[in-house]
Design an enzyme around this catalytic site. Structure first.
Site, PDB file in Angstrom:
ATOM      1  N   ASP A  11      41.367 -97.962  31.374  1.00 46.67           N
ATOM      2  CA  ASP A  11      41.371 -99.115  32.192  1.00 46.67           C
ATOM      3  C   ASP A  11      40.193 -98.842  33.000  1.00 46.67           C
ATOM      4  O   ASP A  11      39.467 -97.885  33.315  1.00 46.67           O
ATOM      5  CB  ASP A  11      42.451 -99.311  32.810  1.00 46.67           C
ATOM      6  CG  ASP A  11      42.840-100.702  33.495  1.00 46.67           C
ATOM      7  OD1 ASP A  11      42.093-101.532  33.026  1.00 46.67           O
ATOM      8  OD2 ASP A  11      43.806-100.748  34.125  1.00 46.67           O
ATOM      9  N   GLU A  14      34.677-100.695  33.620  1.00 45.86           N
ATOM     10  CA  GLU A  14      33.429-101.692  33.464  1.00 45.86           C
ATOM     11  C   GLU A  14      32.346-100.878  34.267  1.00 45.86           C
ATOM     12  O   GLU A  14      31.065-101.162  33.782  1.00 45.86           O
ATOM     13  CB  GLU A  14      33.718-103.081  34.387  1.00 45.86           C
ATOM     14  CG  GLU A  14      34.801-103.681  33.623  1.00 45.86           C
ATOM     15  CD  GLU A  14      36.036-102.983  33.544  1.00 45.86           C
ATOM     16  OE1 GLU A  14      36.560-102.582  34.595  1.00 45.86           O
ATOM     17  OE2 GLU A  14      36.880-103.400  32.680  1.00 45.86           O
ATOM     18  N   ASP A  33      43.277-109.124  32.477  1.00 51.14           N
ATOM     19  CA  ASP A  33      44.223-109.721  33.224  1.00 51.14           C
ATOM     20  C   ASP A  33      44.245-111.339  33.148  1.00 51.14           C
ATOM     21  O   ASP A  33      43.803-111.850  33.920  1.00 51.14           O
ATOM     22  CB  ASP A  33      43.969-109.332  34.699  1.00 51.14           C
ATOM     23  CG  ASP A  33      44.156-107.810  34.801  1.00 51.14           C
ATOM     24  OD1 ASP A  33      44.682-107.049  34.038  1.00 51.14           O
ATOM     25  OD2 ASP A  33      43.663-107.348  35.906  1.00 51.14           O
TER      26      ASP A  33
HETATM   27  C1  NOJ Z   1      44.140-103.549  35.427  1.00 51.03           C
HETATM   28  C2  NOJ Z   1      44.618-103.732  34.228  1.00 51.03           C
HETATM   29  O1  NOJ Z   1      43.816-104.815  33.407  1.00 51.03           O
HETATM   30  C3  NOJ Z   1      45.890-104.126  33.883  1.00 51.03           C
HETATM   31  O2  NOJ Z   1      46.509-104.156  32.682  1.00 51.03           O
HETATM   32  C4  NOJ Z   1      46.735-102.704  34.421  1.00 51.03           C
HETATM   33  O3  NOJ Z   1      48.259-103.012  34.571  1.00 51.03           O
HETATM   34  C5  NOJ Z   1      46.181-102.583  35.982  1.00 51.03           C
HETATM   35  N1  NOJ Z   1      44.948-102.355  35.915  1.00 51.03           N
HETATM   36  C6  NOJ Z   1      46.882-101.420  36.649  1.00 51.03           C
HETATM   37  O4  NOJ Z   1      46.635-100.166  35.979  1.00 51.03           O
END
Ligand code: NOJ
Length: 951
Positions: free
Chosen positions: A533, A536, A610
């Site tokens: 995660d 970017e 998200d």
């Molecule tokens: C951002 C991610 O997009 C999300 O899916 C994740 O739960 C959070 N980071 C925490 O790790």
């Protein structure tokens, strides 16, 4: 109306409370106006547009410089600057075996290192030329058959290439322009509008007083959100316009929360004000119908018109924007397909100009050729295409065990449970929180009991604290990203102060891979896989939520040059780690990444980040998923239920009914959201959601076959209308319904509240059968209303297809491994049908040595037969033996002819069998609009053998 007001106010208030902080912080991200090179390139286009016929592009190809050898043309393009200097720009046009052509323009002075850097910088002087090293699967092979014809007098050079020499590149020398033709017709034009723009290096010289020359305000440094980018090389952007004459629609260039048919960006109906942006960024709560960049990008675009698809791939990893303008030269501007043109204008902040052109003629051809270049989708492990249960966070190992038990109690299948950042010891990746996860191995063991897996999150930022061994090693070995002065870069993310691994460095890749070994990442077992995660990379304390462009990577490249590649390099390092966990044991890795670039399909899956628990985000997920497939990275899904907020039960249910059609099917939720495991929904929702998940499991054989096709042909897993019906102009922009590969399954998920039906658009006159009750829908070029009360999933089978299934409900896909198959034969209007199946062990790489079954099924002339279409390898025989007992347990012939009404049995002839056998058939007559069907129970033929069944 008045009495309703307080109620509507309440509804609005409640919906705001349900999804906190509902909009993206737009001011954190640049608009084109706030990006110097975007503004400059748009201004260049405006200037050219305003001058019209008086505009001449200041670029020419020096005829004397042209050389052609072995499928490659070399020459020098000369740019005449505003002060009449000639800038030498080496040009290479390569004609490739895969049928694509590649045009590269560099800058001679920078190639030779004859420039000076400002601020005493020690970064590389060349234009970045290594994007291909990451994005391309291998060095593209040159075509031996490309041949040159020069016509100096006419001032152009022509090269014929492609299948049977049907493609041609016609290079005009002055001004420089390249036309790409197929069968003598122009499909793609470079520099059509004369917007080619290579900002050459120049020394910073203070202009004399009163000089009103070029506007230099964005050349030497740029400030945004309080941060100044020092730009040691000054302005260096590249830009080019690419026209698609005759094309109305362009698709691709994900990732944007937008329709698949890209909108105009410089006026026009429903246009965006900004160009589509590609600059990977942590844009949570993203805005819909927007050209804003989000987490990943793939600068690959397809243009489609009736029966023709072409494509371009802009290989550049720097910040990139694309403007789109459509023109119609018909008297009636609303007419479809009349002499229209889509003009695109691409510009990147730095790097070489490197663009690939694909001439189709079909979308499948374009996908294949693009896949040959950048690699095909990794064939995932079987569990990876089943259902994933996630949330931020399952809080203890006992919580995980409990969720696992509950799924079993409610008989809901699932394969994978996910652990988000809170499982770690204070956000130190590669550790478990000793208080909340005292027994991870015991937890994994319980999951393994039903063949289930766990996915653990590992982010690229390492906590900057003295007691963290991983960060300590990163520092001591010098494997982190550096700031502009060459010191280890420090920024802010989940753990607070952090450092970022630099996976452009081969030493960092091996070191990172090593961290995944069982004795290093203690507490993990073979059923653990990884989620990358925030890559970017996300940096909380900076504008655009990412690191400064003047940061420095391995080998002296600036972050500016490689930004969009960062996520891919990081996930690739993780992929290698998973390959090497234990000596001698190699299984297919599973890595989920949030950030991506072209080529990421070779090493993992992604999701749309998200999103919000809202109906419009549910609707937006379908075009987003489709568009990723068009751009060659089809293993994608959206957070089922919506990440932020709390979906009501109807929305949650509809989201599951949609999510089963995402190639990557995972429910996930924000830490502040209420628990929403499917068994908590209450009735009738639990039953309805369970049915949806079971439908995904029932169709896993069809999904896996589709993944296999993607892994060898680069085709999307879920396909939009124009892939399936390339001649039906009215369907090209449709992006709210999707086909599962080439199975003939057509789904139109419900994405609106309170809906009781959906209108499915059918392009052709084939029969379509409702998947569940065989109602027939037929009629080309119009929408058909299909009932969709909450418990009903709108799913049709296009006649002419044979769909493989497994009908026995189990707890996980692993437990279905030896289950028998059902074949659904949906007869076309000609009474025929065809389909295929691909099967292997679903976890190892043995399929690469022939350990698989690949069969074609055909129904015609009252017989169904199965034939081998696989290629044998050293492991074929051994594998087939293990599969000998796996049979077909049922055939369902949908649209069975009325003449079968008295038929009681069918004859079964199996390869190697001493004699044929008979087995019974049950005929069910048509009822109203529901097709007749016949069921053959237990034909008892092996899935891996050749056989024929006569009806
Ligand atoms: C951002 C991610 O997009 C999300 O899916 C994740 O739960 C959070 N980071 C925490 O790790």
């Amino acid at each position: 109306m008045l009495p309703c007001r307080p109620l509507s106010l309440l509804v609005i208030l409640v919906s705001f409370l349900m999804v906190p902080g509902v909009t993206v912080k737009k001011e954190n991200f640049k608009t084109c106006e706030q990006s110097g090179f975007c503004t400059r390139n748009r201004a260049y286009a405006d200037d050219a547009g305003a001058k019209g016929a008086l505009w001449t592009s200041p670029y020419e190809l020096d005829s004397a410089s042209i050389r052609f050898k072995n499928g490659q043309l070399h020459g020098t393009v000369l740019k005449t600057t505003t002060i009449n200097e000639k800038v030498r720009l080496p040009l290479t046009v390569s004609f490739l075996r895969c049928g694509a052509a590649r045009v590269v323009v560099d800058e001679e002075r920078r190639m030779k290192g004859e420039i000076e850097l400002r601020h005493g910088s020690t970064i590389r002087k060349e234009r970045y030329n290594e994007a291909g090293k990451w994005a391309l699967a291998r060095d593209p092979e040159l075509s031996e058959s490309a041949s040159l014809e020069i016509d100096k007098a006419a001032g152009y050079t022509k090269v014929s290439y492609g299948p049977d020499g049907r493609f041609a590149a016609i290079i005009r020398h002055t001004p420089f322009e390249v036309q790409f033709q197929r069968n003598g017709e122009i499909h793609v034009k470079l520099n059509d509008r004369g917007l080619l723009n290579v900002e050459q290096w120049r020394a910073k010289v203070d202009p004399p007083d009163g000089d009103s020359g070029e506007d230099q305000s964005t050349w030497w440094d740029e400030t945004f959100g309080g941060q100044t980018d020092s730009k040691p090389r000054g302005p260096e952007s590249i830009g080019l316009d690419i026209a698609f004459p005759g094309y109305d629609h362009v698709f691709g260039i994900p990732e944007h929360a937008d329709s698949i048919s890209l909108k105009e960006t410089r006026g026009g109906s429903g246009h965006h004000d900004d160009p589509y942006r590609m600059y990977n960024a942590d844009v949570f709560e993203y805005e819909l119908n927007s050209p804003m960049s989000i987490y990943g990008c793939i600068p690959f675009m397809q243009a489609h018109r009736k029966n023709s698809t072409v494509g371009v791939f802009w290989l550049n990893a720097a910040e990139t924007w694309v403007d789109i303008v459509k023109t119609k030269s018909s008297i009636n501007p609303l007419a479809v397909g009349i002499s229209s043109k889509t003009q695109t204008h691409w510009f990147s902040e730095s790097g070489q100009l490197d663009v690939f052109i694909f001439l189709g003629p079909t979308a499948q051809d374009v996908s294949r050729a693009y896949g040959e270049l950048t690699g095909y989708t990794q064939l995932p492990q079987h569990f990876a295409i089943a259902y994933h249960q996630s949330r931020w966070n399952y809080v203890t190992d006992e919580d995980v065990r409990d969720v696992d038990r509950k799924f079993d109690k409610y008989q809901i299948p699932y394969d994978v449970i996910w652990l988000d950042i809170e499982y770690t010891d204070g956000k130190r990746y590669f550790t478990f929180d000793p208080n909340n996860f005292p027994d991870p191995l015991g937890m994994e063991d319980q999951l393994d009991g039903s063949g289930r897996k766990v996915v653990l999150i590992i982010d690229p930022h390492l906590k900057n604290v003295p007691d963290y061994q991983v960060d300590h090693e990163l520092k001591s070995k010098g494997l982190g990203v550096k700031d502009k002065d060459g010191n280890l870069y420090e920024g802010w993310c989940w753990p607070g102060s952090s450092h970022w691994i630099d996976c452009f460095n081969p030493a960092a890749i091996s070191w990172w891979a090593h961290q995944f070994k069982y004795d290093k990442f203690k507490g993990t077992s073979p059923n653990c896989f990884i989620w990358n995660d925030m890559n970017e990379p996300s940096v909380f304390n900076l504008p655009e939520t990412t690191m400064p462009k003047h940061n420095i990577h391995y080998d002296g490249w600036e972050h500016r040059d490689v930004h969009n590649l960062y996520g891919l390099t990081y996930m690739s390092a993780t992929y290698h780690g998973l390959l090497e966990r234990k000596k001698g044991v190699v299984r297919r890795p599973f890595v989920l990444t949030r950030s991506f670039y072209a080529g990421a399909q070779r090493v993992g899956a992604t999701w749309t980040g998200d999103n919000l628990a809202r109906w419009d985000h549910l609707a937006a997920s379908i075009p987003m998923v489709l568009n990723n497939g068009i751009a060659g990275f089809p293993f994608v899904g959206a957070d089922v239920g919506g990440f932020f907020g709390n979906p009501d039960k109807e929305l949650l249910t509809r989201w599951y009914q949609t999510g089963i059609f995402y190639p990557f099917f995972r429910a996930h939720a924000h830490i502040d959201s209420r628990r929403r495991e499917p068994y908590l929904a209450g009735e009738p929702y639990v039953t309805i959601i369970t049915q949806a998940i079971r439908l995904r499991y029932q169709l896993l054989p069809a999904w896996y076959t589709t993944f296999y096709q993607a892994s060898v042909e680069g085709l999307p897993i879920v396909r939009p209308q124009y892939y399936i019906h390339p001649d039906d102009e009215h369907g090209f922009a449709i992006d709210d319904q999707l086909y599962i590969g080439s199975t003939g399954l057509l789904a139109k998920p419900v994405v609106t509240e309170g809906a009781a039906s959906v209108d499915i658009y059918l392009a052709d006159s084939e029969r379509y059968y409702d998947y569940f009750d065989y109602t027939i829908y037929q009629g080309a070029g119009r929408r058909h209303t299909v009932p969709a009360p909450l418990e009903k999933i709108p799913l049709l089978m296009q006649g002419g297809h044979i769909i493989p299934r497994k009908d026995r409900p189990r707890r996980s896909s692993a437990l279905m491994k030896w289950d028998p198959y059902t074949l659904v034969i949906a007869l076309g209007k000609d009474g025929e049908a065809e389909g295929s199946i691909y099967i292997d062990d679903g976890e190892s790489f043995d399929y690469q040595r022939g350990a698989y079954i690949h069969r074609n099924f055909q129904f015609g002339g009252s017989a169904l037969w199965s034939e081998d279409i696989g290629t044998k390898g050293p492991k074929t025989g051994e594998y087939l033996k293990t599969m000998a007992g796996v049979k077909v347990e049922k055939l369902v012939v949908v649209g069975a002819p009325q003449s079968w009404q008295d038929k009681l049995s069918v004859t079964v002839i199996e390869e190697d069998a001493k004699s044929s056998t008979t087995t019974s058939l049950q005929f069910h007559a048509a009822q109203g609009n529901k097709a007749a069907y016949a069921v053959v129970k237990n034909p008892n033929v092996a899935i891996g053998k050749s056989w024929k069944i006569e009806f």
